[in-house]
Design an enzyme around this catalytic site. Structure first.
Site, PDB file in Angstrom:
ATOM      1  N   THR A   5       0.805  -1.104  -0.080  1.00 37.90           N
ATOM      2  CA  THR A   5       0.085  -0.055  -0.047  1.00 37.90           C
ATOM      3  C   THR A   5       0.730   1.262  -0.190  1.00 37.90           C
ATOM      4  O   THR A   5       0.371   2.327   0.035  1.00 37.90           O
ATOM      5  CB  THR A   5      -0.851   0.138   1.262  1.00 37.90           C
ATOM      6  OG1 THR A   5       0.011  -0.008   2.445  1.00 37.90           O
ATOM      7  CG2 THR A   5      -1.739  -1.081   1.220  1.00 37.90           C
ATOM      8  N   HIS A  53      14.884  13.137  -6.914  1.00 37.83           N
ATOM      9  CA  HIS A  53      16.025  13.794  -6.272  1.00 37.83           C
ATOM     10  C   HIS A  53      16.960  14.313  -7.435  1.00 37.83           C
ATOM     11  O   HIS A  53      17.331  13.947  -8.429  1.00 37.83           O
ATOM     12  CB  HIS A  53      16.641  12.623  -5.469  1.00 37.83           C
ATOM     13  CG  HIS A  53      16.089  12.104  -4.436  1.00 37.83           C
ATOM     14  ND1 HIS A  53      14.812  12.425  -3.879  1.00 37.83           N
ATOM     15  CD2 HIS A  53      16.301  10.980  -3.687  1.00 37.83           C
ATOM     16  CE1 HIS A  53      14.494  11.809  -2.703  1.00 37.83           C
ATOM     17  NE2 HIS A  53      15.280  10.887  -2.666  1.00 37.83           N
ATOM     18  N   CYS A  68      18.010   5.296  -2.272  1.00 35.00           N
ATOM     19  CA  CYS A  68      17.724   6.331  -3.532  1.00 35.00           C
ATOM     20  C   CYS A  68      18.839   7.215  -3.862  1.00 35.00           C
ATOM     21  O   CYS A  68      19.161   7.103  -5.051  1.00 35.00           O
ATOM     22  CB  CYS A  68      16.546   6.920  -3.184  1.00 35.00           C
ATOM     23  SG  CYS A  68      16.279   7.828  -1.867  1.00 35.00           S
ATOM     24  N   SER A  89       8.533  12.386  -1.262  1.00 36.21           N
ATOM     25  CA  SER A  89       8.162  11.242  -1.664  1.00 36.21           C
ATOM     26  C   SER A  89       9.141   9.991  -0.852  1.00 36.21           C
ATOM     27  O   SER A  89       8.607   9.007  -0.694  1.00 36.21           O
ATOM     28  CB  SER A  89       7.998  10.821  -2.896  1.00 36.21           C
ATOM     29  OG  SER A  89       8.944  11.325  -3.671  1.00 36.21           O
TER      30      SER A  89
HETATM   31  P1  A2P Z   1       0.055  -0.056   5.710  1.00 39.77           P
HETATM   32  O1  A2P Z   1      -0.586   0.964   4.717  1.00 39.77           O
HETATM   33  O2  A2P Z   1      -0.785  -1.230   5.960  1.00 39.77           O
HETATM   34  O3  A2P Z   1       0.551   0.624   6.953  1.00 39.77           O
HETATM   35  P2  A2P Z   1       5.299   4.266   2.789  1.00 39.77           P
HETATM   36  O4  A2P Z   1       6.700   4.404   2.930  1.00 39.77           O
HETATM   37  O5  A2P Z   1       4.395   5.010   1.520  1.00 39.77           O
HETATM   38  O6  A2P Z   1       4.513   5.161   4.144  1.00 39.77           O
HETATM   39  O7  A2P Z   1       4.588   2.886   2.873  1.00 39.77           O
HETATM   40  C1  A2P Z   1       4.857   2.007   3.925  1.00 39.77           C
HETATM   41  C2  A2P Z   1       4.382   0.594   3.434  1.00 39.77           C
HETATM   42  O8  A2P Z   1       4.839  -0.478   4.514  1.00 39.77           O
HETATM   43  C3  A2P Z   1       2.994   0.624   3.745  1.00 39.77           C
HETATM   44  O9  A2P Z   1       2.534  -0.477   2.521  1.00 39.77           O
HETATM   45  C4  A2P Z   1       2.738  -0.033   4.882  1.00 39.77           C
HETATM   46  O10 A2P Z   1       1.379  -0.730   5.068  1.00 39.77           O
HETATM   47  C5  A2P Z   1       3.899  -0.885   5.169  1.00 39.77           C
HETATM   48  N1  A2P Z   1       3.797  -1.201   6.399  1.00 39.77           N
HETATM   49  C6  A2P Z   1       4.220  -0.227   7.476  1.00 39.77           C
HETATM   50  N2  A2P Z   1       4.298  -1.129   8.647  1.00 39.77           N
HETATM   51  C7  A2P Z   1       4.142  -2.405   8.568  1.00 39.77           C
HETATM   52  C8  A2P Z   1       4.204  -3.604   9.208  1.00 39.77           C
HETATM   53  N3  A2P Z   1       4.282  -3.478  10.534  1.00 39.77           N
HETATM   54  N4  A2P Z   1       3.785  -4.672   8.702  1.00 39.77           N
HETATM   55  C9  A2P Z   1       3.633  -4.790   7.316  1.00 39.77           C
HETATM   56  N5  A2P Z   1       3.700  -3.634   6.569  1.00 39.77           N
HETATM   57  C10 A2P Z   1       3.826  -2.319   7.220  1.00 39.77           C
END
Ligand code: A2P
Length: 338
Positions: A13, A243, A130, A160
């Site tokens: 996600t 970047h 990155c 981002s």
């Molecule tokens: P979730 O949306 O369920 O929190 P970004 O870097 O864009 O913030 O995205 C971080 C990604 O890592 C998201 O898909 C988030 O899912 C996932 N994530 C964060 N914490 C966990 C966790 N404890 N276990 C699995 N996935 C995680």
């Protein structure tokens, strides 16, 4: 018939995870079965891959026994915990976090620079930071002309790179500024709209930030040269995507800027945009959703005898993260290392 693989995206996600899914589709990675994995907060939500709907599964409950390859970007602390389990369950993990980059047993790979390192994997490969990726892609053609002694770099990094919440924070602050409201800081210690923050990741004992030290240590590991001197200042700027880096390179032999330009043009990963008299140079807004590393403003460093200066721009979510990860997977498939 092409062999197909069971693929899981962990962090499906997130900003990088979603881009990984786009790229797996776009580049027609040979997927047999696909699994979207995120935190328990997202369990049951929907993700789309190759026009099909998938239910997001919670990482804590997900078994990797049936998985061939994992594209991983859930943040360093989460990776540190789950990756050893995924590898022991038989999956090959390409991790985009900083959790394992410095482990000598884990190859740190940029396919255009050190593809040979991938063959040394034991189930886990790391994707560099990155800002390191775009820098080493731009330095690599110069290394073929002369050994690089020293690199000084200043980065101008998009929000981002800090994830989805930081993208919303910049949007919200710009909107509040226009509306005359209060600007709320949550992801960063200071206002990011209309500002530059010389602070990415935590500060270390030597007063460099962790992001800056990643550029030092990862460059040495990728180049397999512990002697190369690197000093970085990493700055977060109010740019959504892309970047930019000003890079000063000192080499053992003198490299003529025209010769450097020719060598850079020959790299399949680089597009040279260097006609300053026509206002043509790399720009963050033009690199969005593009694969190449863009290089311009190539000139002699007038402050030392064997130096060059250049301006290097790339999409931090693409070549800086998701694309490099997918390219590592393609390399593993091509070299039968999966
Ligand atoms: P979730 O949306 O369920 O929190 P970004 O870097 O864009 O913030 O995205 C971080 C990604 O890592 C998201 O898909 C988030 O899912 C996932 N994530 C964060 N914490 C966990 C966790 N404890 N276990 C699995 N996935 C995680």
């Amino acid at each position: 018939m092409t062999k197909k693989f069971n693929v899981a995206v962990v962090g499906a996600t997130g900003a990088v995870g979603t881009e990984m899914m786009h790229l797996l589709e776009e580049r027609r990675f040979p997927v047999k079965n696909f699994y979207a994995v995120a935190s328990s907060r997202s369990k049951g939500k929907k993700a789309f891959f190759n026009k099909e709907e998938y239910t997001i599964q919670a990482l804590d409950e997900f078994s990797f026994e049936n998985i061939d390859i994992v594209f991983s970007s859930p943040g360093g602390a989460v990776s540190k915990k789950y990756v050893p389990r995924a590898v022991s369950e038989g999956a090959v993990v390409i991790d985009n976090t900083s959790a394992f980059r410095h482990d000598p047993a884990v190859p740190l790979v940029v396919p255009e620079v050190n593809p040979e390192a991938a063959a040394r994997h034991h189930g886990l490969l790391a994707n560099p930071n990155c800002s390191t990726i775009q820098m080493v892609v731009a330095l690599h053609p110069l290394r073929e002309l002369s050994r690089i002694k020293r690199v000084v770099v200043s980065t101008y990094q998009a929000v981002s790179g800090s994830g989805t919440k930081a993208i919303f924070e910049l949007e919200d602050q710009v909107q509040s500024f226009v509306d005359g409201g209060d600007l709320v800081n949550k992801e960063y210690p200071h206002q990011i709209a209309f500002n530059c923050l010389p602070h990415i990741d935590v500060f270390q004992d030597n007063l460099y930030s962790k992001e800056e030290m990643k550029m030092v240590n990862e460059t040495r590991k990728i180049f397999e040269d512990e002697e190369v001197m690197v000093s970085a200042t990493a700055v977060r700027v109010p740019v959504f995507r892309g970047h930019s880096e000003a890079i000063w390179v000192e080499t053992e032999e003198k490299i003529d800027p025209e010769k450097a330009r020719r060598a850079l043009k020959e790299s399949p990963a680089i597009v040279v945009q260097d006609e300053p008299e026509k206002n043509i140079y790399p720009l963050a807004v033009n690199c969005r959703h593009q694969d190449p590393v863009y290089v311009g403003r190539i000139r002699e460093d007038i402050s030392c005898s064997n130096g060059l200066v250049m301006w290097v721009v790339a999409d931090n979510i693409r070549k800086g993260a998701a694309l490099n990860t997918v390219q590592i997977a393609e390399l593993l498939v091509h070299k039968k290392l999966l």
